[in-house]
Write a protein that holds these residues in place. Structure first.
Motif, PDB file in Angstrom:
ATOM      1  N   TRP A  10      81.956  58.812  47.881  1.00 12.11           N
ATOM      2  CA  TRP A  10      81.854  58.300  49.361  1.00 12.11           C
ATOM      3  C   TRP A  10      82.470  56.991  50.189  1.00 12.11           C
ATOM      4  O   TRP A  10      82.860  57.379  51.238  1.00 12.11           O
ATOM      5  CB  TRP A  10      80.890  59.609  50.278  1.00 12.11           C
ATOM      6  N   LEU A  11      81.631  55.859  49.285  1.00  8.74           N
ATOM      7  CA  LEU A  11      81.442  54.804  50.205  1.00  8.74           C
ATOM      8  C   LEU A  11      82.817  54.252  49.742  1.00  8.74           C
ATOM      9  O   LEU A  11      83.596  53.400  51.089  1.00  8.74           O
ATOM     10  CB  LEU A  11      80.500  53.633  49.576  1.00  8.74           C
ATOM     11  N   LEU A  12      83.341  54.520  48.761  1.00 13.57           N
ATOM     12  CA  LEU A  12      84.173  53.730  47.901  1.00 13.57           C
ATOM     13  C   LEU A  12      85.608  54.624  49.180  1.00 13.57           C
ATOM     14  O   LEU A  12      86.986  54.052  49.377  1.00 13.57           O
ATOM     15  CB  LEU A  12      84.466  54.054  46.407  1.00 13.57           C
ATOM     16  N   VAL A  13      86.041  55.722  49.225  1.00 16.14           N
ATOM     17  CA  VAL A  13      86.890  56.592  49.564  1.00 16.14           C
ATOM     18  C   VAL A  13      86.477  56.039  52.001  1.00 16.14           C
ATOM     19  O   VAL A  13      87.534  55.119  52.431  1.00 16.14           O
ATOM     20  CB  VAL A  13      86.774  57.923  49.862  1.00 16.14           C
ATOM     21  N   SER A  14      85.539  55.332  52.092  1.00 13.84           N
ATOM     22  CA  SER A  14      85.285  55.287  53.569  1.00 13.84           C
ATOM     23  C   SER A  14      85.870  54.219  53.237  1.00 13.84           C
ATOM     24  O   SER A  14      86.114  53.058  54.374  1.00 13.84           O
ATOM     25  CB  SER A  14      83.490  55.726  54.131  1.00 13.84           C
ATOM     26  N   VAL A  15      85.597  52.999  52.331  1.00 11.61           N
ATOM     27  CA  VAL A  15      85.529  51.617  53.021  1.00 11.61           C
ATOM     28  C   VAL A  15      87.483  51.749  52.605  1.00 11.61           C
ATOM     29  O   VAL A  15      87.654  50.458  53.646  1.00 11.61           O
ATOM     30  CB  VAL A  15      84.781  51.285  51.917  1.00 11.61           C
ATOM     31  N   SER A  16      88.187  52.443  51.589  1.00  4.64           N
ATOM     32  CA  SER A  16      89.174  51.904  51.595  1.00  4.64           C
ATOM     33  C   SER A  16      90.245  52.284  53.431  1.00  4.64           C
ATOM     34  O   SER A  16      91.203  52.324  53.961  1.00  4.64           O
ATOM     35  CB  SER A  16      89.991  53.540  50.718  1.00  4.64           C
TER      36      SER A  16
END
Length: 154
Positions: A10-16
């Motif tokens: 979720w953190l990776l998707v949010s940052v992307s």
């Protein structure tokens, strides 16, 4: 363990998504700035100068390409009525008097520059045939500066 992996995804998707939205916004801002610069150049005559003759799309002519009768015509520049109308603010800014067929378009008046520009445009629209071609004659002062441009219809 599964919660940690889920949180990292979720953190990776949010940052992307955040980075993609930021880059897209910056790209739109750059395009708007370029369009504003283009409009400002057209409105204020910054991009094209009366003397630089940029954007006219004409190839240079020489007397060698023409007969002896055409040589006198090559001495002056040629403008359409539409080009004269759009370059009139440049000549006013430079303090050059513009004359078309004996009518002075930018006679000096006491008042703001906007009023002078509007009066000059009204006179130009009344006098000029926007599709006709005009040849020019330049009048210079003792220092070599252009003080008057005279347009005569071909």
């Amino acid at each position: 363990m599964f919660n940690h992996v889920k949180s990292l995804i979720w953190l990776l998707v949010s940052v992307s998504c955040f980075l993609a939205a930021t880059l897209y916004t910056l790209e739109i801002g750059a395009e708007q700035n370029e369009s504003y610069d283009g409009v400002a150049a057209q409105l204020h005559g910054v991009g094209r100068s009366v003397y630089a003759r940029e954007g006219m799309g004409r190839s240079p002519e020489t007397a060698g390409n023409h007969g002896i009768d055409d040589v006198l015509e090559l001495a002056g520049e040629r403008y359409t009525g539409n080009e004269i109308l759009h370059r009139l603010p440049d000549w006013i800014d430079l303090g050059v008097t513009t004359e078309v067929e004996g009518d002075i378009l930018n006679a000096t008046s006491i008042g703001p520059l906007e009023d002078v520009l509007e009066l000059s445009r009204e006179r130009a629209l009344a006098v000029l045939d926007l599709r006709a071609e005009y040849r020019t004659e330049h009048v210079f002062d003792s220092t070599g500066e252009v003080v008057r441009v005279i347009f005569r219809r071909k």
